[in-house]
Scaffold this motif. Structure first.
Motif, PDB file in Angstrom:
ATOM      1  N   SER B  25       0.818  -1.213   0.000  1.00 10.17           N
ATOM      2  CA  SER B  25       0.000   0.000   0.000  1.00 10.17           C
ATOM      3  C   SER B  25       0.853   1.264   0.000  1.00 10.17           C
ATOM      4  CB  SER B  25      -1.006  -0.006   1.155  1.00 10.17           C
ATOM      5  OG  SER B  25      -0.482  -0.530   2.310  1.00 10.17           O
ATOM      6  N   ARG B  26       2.150   1.154   0.202  1.00  9.43           N
ATOM      7  CA  ARG B  26       3.059   2.300   0.090  1.00  9.43           C
ATOM      8  C   ARG B  26       4.257   1.878  -0.746  1.00  9.43           C
ATOM      9  NH1 ARG B  26       0.759   5.408   4.248  1.00  9.43           N
ATOM     10  NH2 ARG B  26      -0.373   4.027   5.628  1.00  9.43           N
ATOM     11  N   PRO B 135      -0.980   5.360  -6.600  1.00 13.48           N
ATOM     12  CA  PRO B 135      -1.734   5.156  -5.363  1.00 13.48           C
ATOM     13  C   PRO B 135      -0.815   4.677  -4.240  1.00 13.48           C
ATOM     14  CG  PRO B 135      -2.906   4.202  -7.218  1.00 13.48           C
ATOM     15  CD  PRO B 135      -1.566   4.634  -7.728  1.00 13.48           C
ATOM     16  N   GLY B 136      -1.005   5.218  -3.036  1.00 12.03           N
ATOM     17  CA  GLY B 136      -0.172   4.833  -1.900  1.00 12.03           C
ATOM     18  C   GLY B 136       0.986   5.789  -1.674  1.00 12.03           C
ATOM     19  N   ARG B 138       2.196   9.809  -1.595  1.00 14.76           N
ATOM     20  CA  ARG B 138       1.666  11.177  -1.562  1.00 14.76           C
ATOM     21  C   ARG B 138       2.288  12.024  -2.670  1.00 14.76           C
ATOM     22  NH1 ARG B 138       1.555  14.344   3.969  1.00 14.76           N
ATOM     23  NH2 ARG B 138       3.776  14.079   3.729  1.00 14.76           N
TER      24      ARG B 138
END
Lengths: 280, 189
Positions: B25-26, B135-136, B138
């Motif tokens: 997710s990151r 996505p994930g 910034r």
């Protein structure tokens, strides 16, 4: 605190956890896409958060602190029973404070306090398919998602505007995730939709009866569907919390007697308490 | 003598999964696993932990190169069904990875059936090298990976237009892991 030795840690067996974990990784890799999984029977009925519980059980570790809310409240039946369930089968710390929690399982609300990196919010989802009321055949909705063919939903919103002058959907308001997938945000009020956009926390969605898991990674665009001349407007009751005086939180309307008197209170009990505690 | 898997499987698999979930997710964040795992060479501890956490008899696994020394350990502990490269849901690569286009891509209706490539590399360094976005992330994450195919960035860029179809990658080096979900865009740093 240790867990009940009669159960595996966090209730589910390790094979089931591996299956759900594989599903979760794919769900995160394809934001907003519903991934089917083999939902198990849980010791509570469908509709009480079996999907959310299975997701929580698969991610939860001994060092986590769990918060469970039901319509924003920590002290309602669903929230209390799920919190007690995990305190028993996983022995994890539980809390009602949003800021202290590492995992938050929720039914139908997003906490008012902004979530931060490192937190995970798990939504209980009754119906994951946003097109369900417009197209009942799942084989057909799968194809519509494959083709990103979401005209039907726009027509539905247009018909709302033509009939009522505004979009009449107040909760479960459909969103586009990452500009690709139409997604049901679960029955949260449309008021909460803007909080999902570029949220620093990871958002996971579990639907037990419908056997689907989906996810929104942190810092991902989540846009509520609207039209240029009818922009999305989150709805909030025009009132003030009777307990804490909040004018910015989402309010529940409470009927006080049979004379028609009523009051508004914060739906998020932790937010409300955190506002009036310092005054004591 | 077969070497053991996790010493305490329940918490160790959970800890490894949370690291993977956060890595996925990151994208580009490097996680260091805290597991006491004595995996047979050439399997790195992170690679072995990822396999023990995700693979079991319900999954299909393709080992690259075929018949690697660690193959017996993987087959014993995971019990995954062997599968050919284009059919496997997990592909384990210890040397130079196969071209991404040779792996299962999933379909438009079921993109989740795209394969996961577990790729052991020489090193992972956060904060320098490639510029990742998506996505994930910034703004941007930076990640340097040593040990991928020379034309990896072209392969990655070639699968982007097929989204949501594609392959997701879990990169392992020593006790470290990072992930590249199919949504991420990679530019030379």
């Amino acid at each position: 605190m240790s867990h009940d030795p009669g159960y595996n840690f966090a209730y589910l067996d390790e094979g089931t956890k591996r299956m759900i974990r594989r599903t979760l990784l794919k769900a995160v890799a394809i934001p907003g896409h519903q991934v089917p999984f083999g939902a198990r029977e849980m010791p509570l009925p469908y509709g009480w958060g079996t999907g959310g519980i299975q997701v929580t059980a698969s991610i939860l570790g001994r060092d986590d602190t769990l918060k469970v809310i039901d319509q924003g409240a920590d002290d309602t039946t669903n929230a209390v029973s799920i919190r007690r369930f995990f305190a028993r089968v996983a022995g994890v710390r539980t809390t009602t404070r949003t800021a202290e929690a590492t995992v938050i399982q929720t039914r139908h609300r997003i906490p008012e306090a902004p979530l931060r990196e490192g937190q995970v919010i798990v939504y209980q989802v009754p119906m994951p398919e946003p097109l369900f009321r417009l197209e009942p055949r799942l084989a057909e909705t799968r194809r519509m998602h494959a083709l990103a063919d979401y005209g039907l939903m726009h027509v539905k919103l247009y018909e709302d505007i033509a009939r009522h002058g505004h979009v009449s959907t107040a909760y479960n308001y459909p969103v586009m995730v990452g500009g690709r997938y139409l997604m049901s945000p679960s029955p949260i009020p449309a008021f909460d939709n803007p909080k999902m956009d570029h949220m620093p926390a990871l958002q996971l969605f579990g639907a037990g009866r419908e056997k689907k898991i989906y996810a929104v990674p942190p810092y991902t665009s989540v846009r509520s569907l609207d039209f240029e001349d009818h922009p999305f407007r989150p709805h909030r009751a025009d009132g003030t919390c009777a307990f804490c005086g909040a004018r910015d939180s989402y309010l529940d309307e409470v009927v006080c007697d049979d004379q028609g008197s009523r009051m508004f209170i914060c739906s998020d009990t932790d937010y409300c308490e955190s506002r009036w505690e310092p005054e004591q | 003598m077969m070497r053991p898997g996790f010493h305490d499987p329940v918490p160790e698999a959970q800890g490894c999964f949370r690291a993977m979930l956060d890595a996925m997710s990151r994208p580009g964040r490097v996680h260091t696993l805290d597991v006491a795992l004595d995996a047979p060479p050439p399997l790195a501890p992170a690679t072995a932990a990822v396999l023990l956490t995700l693979a079991d008899a319900e999954t299909s696994l393709h080992l690259m190169p075929d018949g690697a020394a660690a193959g017996d350990w993987v087959r014993f502990h995971c019990g995954s069904a062997p599968a050919s490269l284009p059919e496997a849901s997990f592909v384990l690569s210890l040397g130079i990875h196969p071209p991404l286009s040779a792996l299962r891509q999933g379909s438009e209706e079921a993109p989740e059936q795209g394969a996961t490539l577990i790729c052991q590399v020489r090193s992972l360094t956060e904060g320098e090298g490639w510029r990742l976005a998506g996505p994930g992330i910034r703004d941007f994450h930076h990640l340097r990976v040593e040990g991928l195919a020379a034309d990896f960035l072209q392969q990655w860029a070639a699968q982007r237009p097929a989204f949501p179809r594609g392959v997701d990658i879990i990169l392992c080096a020593g006790r470290q892991l990072a992930a590249l979900p199919r949504t991420v865009t990679i530019e030379e740093g």
